[in-house]
Motif scaffolding. Structure first.
Motif, PDB file in Angstrom:
ATOM      1  N   UNK C 166      24.970  45.540  37.021  1.00  0.00           N
ATOM      2  CA  UNK C 166      25.326  45.261  38.410  1.00  0.00           C
ATOM      3  C   UNK C 166      25.185  43.805  38.808  1.00  0.00           C
ATOM      4  N   UNK C 167      24.413  43.034  38.040  1.00  0.00           N
ATOM      5  CA  UNK C 167      24.176  41.645  38.451  1.00  0.00           C
ATOM      6  C   UNK C 167      24.031  40.763  37.222  1.00  0.00           C
ATOM      7  N   UNK C 186      32.800  49.549  42.004  1.00  0.00           N
ATOM      8  CA  UNK C 186      32.552  48.663  43.148  1.00  0.00           C
ATOM      9  C   UNK C 186      32.509  47.185  42.747  1.00  0.00           C
ATOM     10  N   UNK C 187      32.350  46.933  41.462  1.00  0.00           N
ATOM     11  CA  UNK C 187      32.307  45.543  40.986  1.00  0.00           C
ATOM     12  C   UNK C 187      33.567  45.144  40.224  1.00  0.00           C
ATOM     13  N   UNK C 189      36.195  43.854  41.150  1.00  0.00           N
ATOM     14  CA  UNK C 189      36.672  42.527  41.547  1.00  0.00           C
ATOM     15  C   UNK C 189      35.503  41.606  41.912  1.00  0.00           C
ATOM     16  N   UNK C 190      34.366  41.831  41.283  1.00  0.00           N
ATOM     17  CA  UNK C 190      33.246  40.885  41.354  1.00  0.00           C
ATOM     18  C   UNK C 190      33.535  39.865  40.248  1.00  0.00           C
ATOM     19  N   UNK C 191      34.321  38.850  40.618  1.00  0.00           N
ATOM     20  CA  UNK C 191      34.916  37.993  39.593  1.00  0.00           C
ATOM     21  C   UNK C 191      33.878  37.196  38.812  1.00  0.00           C
ATOM     22  N   UNK C 192      32.782  36.830  39.455  1.00  0.00           N
ATOM     23  CA  UNK C 192      31.742  36.111  38.723  1.00  0.00           C
ATOM     24  C   UNK C 192      31.122  36.992  37.640  1.00  0.00           C
ATOM     25  N   UNK C 195      33.612  37.198  34.763  1.00  0.00           N
ATOM     26  CA  UNK C 195      33.577  35.993  33.928  1.00  0.00           C
ATOM     27  C   UNK C 195      32.339  35.993  33.034  1.00  0.00           C
ATOM     28  N   UNK C 223      40.626  38.640  33.472  1.00  0.00           N
ATOM     29  CA  UNK C 223      39.484  37.748  33.756  1.00  0.00           C
ATOM     30  C   UNK C 223      38.506  37.747  32.575  1.00  0.00           C
TER      31      UNK C 223
ATOM     32  N   UNK D 132      37.601  34.227  45.770  1.00  0.00           N
ATOM     33  CA  UNK D 132      37.872  35.428  44.977  1.00  0.00           C
ATOM     34  C   UNK D 132      39.390  35.574  44.807  1.00  0.00           C
ATOM     35  N   UNK D 133      39.884  35.343  43.622  1.00  0.00           N
ATOM     36  CA  UNK D 133      41.335  35.409  43.377  1.00  0.00           C
ATOM     37  C   UNK D 133      41.655  36.518  42.397  1.00  0.00           C
ATOM     38  N   UNK D 140      40.420  28.494  41.849  1.00  0.00           N
ATOM     39  CA  UNK D 140      39.185  29.241  42.096  1.00  0.00           C
ATOM     40  C   UNK D 140      38.253  28.576  43.122  1.00  0.00           C
ATOM     41  N   UNK D 166      29.937  34.218  46.719  1.00  0.00           N
ATOM     42  CA  UNK D 166      30.389  35.217  45.748  1.00  0.00           C
ATOM     43  C   UNK D 166      29.336  35.614  44.733  1.00  0.00           C
ATOM     44  N   UNK D 167      28.312  34.780  44.549  1.00  0.00           N
ATOM     45  CA  UNK D 167      27.337  35.097  43.506  1.00  0.00           C
ATOM     46  C   UNK D 167      25.957  34.631  43.943  1.00  0.00           C
ATOM     47  N   UNK D 168      24.949  35.396  43.532  1.00  0.00           N
ATOM     48  CA  UNK D 168      23.569  35.094  43.928  1.00  0.00           C
ATOM     49  C   UNK D 168      23.162  33.697  43.510  1.00  0.00           C
ATOM     50  N   UNK D 169      23.702  33.227  42.391  1.00  0.00           N
ATOM     51  CA  UNK D 169      23.261  31.927  41.890  1.00  0.00           C
ATOM     52  C   UNK D 169      23.563  30.773  42.857  1.00  0.00           C
ATOM     53  N   UNK D 186      35.727  42.239  48.800  1.00  0.00           N
ATOM     54  CA  UNK D 186      35.543  42.757  47.431  1.00  0.00           C
ATOM     55  C   UNK D 186      34.066  42.877  47.044  1.00  0.00           C
ATOM     56  N   UNK D 187      33.192  42.233  47.786  1.00  0.00           N
ATOM     57  CA  UNK D 187      31.756  42.311  47.503  1.00  0.00           C
ATOM     58  C   UNK D 187      30.992  43.155  48.518  1.00  0.00           C
ATOM     59  N   UNK D 189      30.294  46.143  48.592  1.00  0.00           N
ATOM     60  CA  UNK D 189      29.332  47.039  47.949  1.00  0.00           C
ATOM     61  C   UNK D 189      28.752  46.431  46.678  1.00  0.00           C
ATOM     62  N   UNK D 190      28.649  45.104  46.660  1.00  0.00           N
ATOM     63  CA  UNK D 190      27.909  44.397  45.617  1.00  0.00           C
ATOM     64  C   UNK D 190      26.459  44.388  46.114  1.00  0.00           C
ATOM     65  N   UNK D 191      25.748  45.477  45.789  1.00  0.00           N
ATOM     66  CA  UNK D 191      24.473  45.734  46.457  1.00  0.00           C
ATOM     67  C   UNK D 191      23.413  44.675  46.154  1.00  0.00           C
ATOM     68  N   UNK D 192      23.462  44.107  44.949  1.00  0.00           N
ATOM     69  CA  UNK D 192      22.498  43.044  44.640  1.00  0.00           C
ATOM     70  C   UNK D 192      22.725  41.824  45.521  1.00  0.00           C
ATOM     71  N   UNK D 195      21.388  42.627  48.981  1.00  0.00           N
ATOM     72  CA  UNK D 195      19.924  42.514  49.042  1.00  0.00           C
ATOM     73  C   UNK D 195      19.496  41.048  49.070  1.00  0.00           C
TER      74      UNK D 195
END
Lengths: 337, 337, 337, 337
Positions: C166-167, C186-187, C189-192, C195, C223, D132-133, D140, D166-169, D186-187, D189-192, D195
């Motif tokens: 998930x992460x 659900x991920x 299209x979580x493009x990061x 990648x 991707x 997000x493409x 990007x 788009x990303x936690x980092x 698109x995120x 439901x990116x639950x991480x 949070x």
């Protein structure tokens, strides 16, 4: 029926609601919850109108416990219904294969294709004489001449015939000539048409509407049955979704669901679901494996020159191959074809 | 029309296709691409059937450049169509307000509500006499008695009347008595019914089907117009989506889209879209702001005891408040109400 | 690429557009139609942005002729890709069976179920350690302890293991321990995240998003592949529609479509599609008949006490029966299981 | 919670179920119906898992009476939440206007557009630095350089800035530099990711997922709030439907629904919903009329050369006209702009 009532509702409003419900002949069981109160109703709630109840500002939600359908409901009719069409049983052990062109284009065409599909293993012949077309400028079907050409094809091959009825004014013509009356997807909630075919005893092939839930579909069958005609056959033909690579999305979960909830047979139309001849075989075999009671497939001997739906029509040879594989899958799951 | 052809297609198959297309009177422009070849067709392609072409295995894709609708197309009829209903213009500067109960329940009820909605600012009266209900066991409408009660209410208030026609057999009754014939969402692709109302000159309120694209909706209008009746009024009432908190999802983007692509008026029905009286005001004001030519709203003076659709009916007082706010928004965008 | 231009566009605007397109290295072929003009572009159009072009008021429509995906495209890679997972091939003749609980609940549970599903005929073990849950108050998975329990179960049974990532922060843990990394619906299209897994060589099970088109799904694979990882396995798990009797609608047409358009394997997850254990067998057999390369099915030995998804879990015995029937259907279509 | 149990269930199975439920601390009220029995549960049912219960073959249905969300629930927090962003209140009387380009393309571009939208009436600046493409081959985003250009534009204009994470980092970078963190559709439901932003105090603009129900959307807010961040702003941007003339279908009923069920503010993004600049004004005015707390609109001074989303971007002049009309509509419904 379960009614959710606001916790802060006034006692007099609650009493009034209970009184009104009891007047309609149901018993009210009150459960006091933490955030809501709940009324559990016992008795015949079929006359209660959810939307009227929801107009009451102390009510926040209504849930029905019983299904809204009775005649189609397996709970009250546990054994399978088998629809008999000129001696061919739909809903029994044998999987019934219906095939033919989208449109009847003339006596030669339908007679020729009838013989080819019979040869290839079909049990019945399909063909459209009255065509529901998105555009008023597209070919609208041969009408009566098409029906009569189908009748001749039946004489020549012995195959019972299936055709779509679009308007009540042609009902008599269909009752007289056709073996199964098809109600198309766009007319699934044309309630007057449903009532009209319900007053006959003809088998009715009831296609699922483009965007109708399974429950609405069963209720459409209930319309036909409530007029006295028990011979309803469900036909899934794909539902409308966001996907663009297929014309519709075929929903095969309906097979076990319809069989669990109703006692009626269900067949699958992969042609209209896919809209692409290259997908038909895979979806047909899948339908058989999932337990369908039959398949209705568009077959044309010259798809490039078909008057409608050429892109989704199989040639007779490919159809025959499909039937061969289908037979073997039928055997695996204890059916025949 | 643009036809995409496989790069590896044989010359003889390409030549055959070109010959066939030219025989149908179109010119073929060939563009050789890297992965595909493309045929650009010039001329009247309206008779070409995409599905037949797609049955040709060398073709991978077809795209139409022109719209499939002609009579409804603003390109060929740049000025707005204004539909005249007993002197009230739909599609002009004034936003037309239609209101009334879901179902006619009797002379007293419809007369009383007619007066109340007129008082509150309505221009026309709605009321169902023939009701499309999901369940055969639900109230199906008062029929002719309902239509006659509507006629009496018109005499008493002067409000033109709108009611839904479900079957061709009642057409004469509607032509004689009703001012606008409504075609319901479930009958948007009941093509025989469309043709029948197309043969009259009565204004037709054409509701969008539950899961019909805007293009299919315009094609339904084209059916009516191609029979000779130019008086079509579009009515958006929400489309079916996955969302469960509302009955349907109201699609307000249709207002600018219908106005860009066609010359016909469009009104909005927030009641059936929302299915919940608490949402009606917000959606009504939004519709006016987005440029709707009118609103058709369910109003009942006793929603908890309505015979249908109580949960989505406004009381006359709330309706009057909505009209007041609506008038001010209409002014902002240069309209009247 | 095909660009439709308004007939009434000014010559100078047309010239400017052509000049701009040619500057980007494409050739422009002009076709003058009756109501529109059409530009057919030849050359590498992948850098052209449709949305920018559409911002030009003389343009009314854009259509791409070529697919937007390259690495996944069967046109440029005609032979099937077979993904090798610890010696088990996905995409070859053998249909691969993946089974196990929704969530890992402890060492005993996963070891016990691993043995049971192996016994019943499974080739690999599934189990969730990090769980995407709609509610923050629901069980979120055992995390690292769950992964380690899976690893032990692999030692005990030899079954390769599949689990959802998930992460990005857990990627290293997965690369080290897991045999197939699952990217959940659900991920998709979580493009990061795509990648990140693309930078590894681990096989990736790419679930289709709840409402993603097949084209978007293939682009998600693109991707992963464009970062250097060719080991992508598609997994259909149902899409979101208006239907309420099932959790999602399983779209089996994707099997022949993915196989026609890409060279990658595709497996089916009937458990999440149906959401109901009673539907799993029918949908599983249908998937095999339609040509799926594998099945991933939730199996639990005590569904009523499962920590998640109990309602859609099969008991080991029912799973074994399904495998038996599946083997026979596989044979009919020339596969093994 | 209401549990429907089969009438034919054995007494011992019913007793076992009741015992199990009571062990989890809830009281069970039994209602004996005609076709089903119903258990009404009172107490804290939040720990009960519907799917486990449904795995019990005597249970046919489960309905929750209480909402699954607590922190976002207006029932437990009746007053409106107002989110303060550098002194600008979202959710108060004033409707907040956010505008700017889809992508940051450079310092000049963002500074120039920032001044133009401020001039035209915008309160905040939007701009994407991480994009997000759908295609890995599309632009990007400028990344950190884009964020820094936004920061400079804020210095120059005073407008608070909104950008998508788009990303936690990149969270730290956003917390340091950005005024509102956007979570894209698109995120949702990116639950991480939810949070992670929940652990900060930054205002979060939570876009609705392409195919997510309102309930799932509120649950996503609940994820953020349950980590300690109460500053959630909902943003509707259209949902995915079958319609093809628009990119997405804007669902304006969410405005009154979110306001009834939660205490959080909601703004509307008409740009991504429509995908077409010609529809933006109508949808924006509709949103204001329906009660939105703000609008986020894509504005670009050279849409034909925008690096992304040109087709849906307004030019500053058209944006200014929209703001003028919007102000007047705001006044009608008792708001300011």
């Amino acid at each position: 029926m379960i009614i959710t009532v606001k916790k802060e509702a006034k006692k007099q409003d609650i009493d009034l609601l209970i009184q009104k419900l009891e007047l309609q002949g149901v018993q009210v069981h009150l459960i006091l919850g933490e955030n809501y109160n709940v009324f559990g109703l016992v008795g015949d709630t079929s006359k209660l109108d959810e939307k009227n109840l929801l107009a009451n500002p102390i009510i926040t939600d209504i849930q029905r416990v019983s299904q809204p359908y009775k005649l189609a409901n397996r709970m009250f009719h546990p054994e399978d219904t088998i629809v008999n069409v000129n001696g061919i049983e739909i809903g029994g052990k044998k999987i019934v294969m219906i095939a033919g062109p989208c449109s009847v284009e003339g006596q030669d065409q339908i007679s020729r294709i009838a013989k080819e599909v019979k040869e290839a293993g079909a049990d019945m012949l399909r063909g459209g004489a009255y065509k529901p077309r998105t555009s008023p400028y597209a070919f609208q079907g041969m009408g009566t001449a098409g029906i009569l050409a189908m009748v001749n094809a039946r004489h020549e091959t012995g195959l019972p015939i299936v055709s779509e009825l679009m308007a009540i004014e042609h009902l008599e013509e269909f009752v007289e000539n056709v073996d199964i009356i098809q109600i198309g997807a766009r007319n699934m909630q044309n309630f007057d048409l449903l009532k009209a075919v319900g007053k006959t005893k003809k088998p009715v092939l009831l296609k699922r509407g483009l965007a109708n839930t399974i429950e609405e579909w069963i209720m459409a069958a209930e319309y036909i049955m409530s007029e006295g005609n028990p011979n309803v056959i469900f036909c899934e033909r794909g539902i409308r979704t966001f996907e663009k690579y297929t014309r519709n999305t075929l929903d095969l979960a309906v097979i076990p669901i319809i069989k669990e909830r109703t006692h009626l047979p269900i067949i699958i139309d992969p042609s209209h679901a896919a809209g692409d001849y290259k997908l038909i075989e895979a979806l047909s075999l899948a339908s058989i494996a999932a337990g369908a009671d039959g398949l209705i497939i568009e077959v044309h001997d010259d798809p490039c020159n078909a008057w409608s739906d050429g892109s989704q029509s199989l040639k007779p040879k490919r159809y025959a191959q499909l039937v061969e594989k289908g037979k073997q899958i039928a055997k695996v799951i204890g059916r025949e074809m």
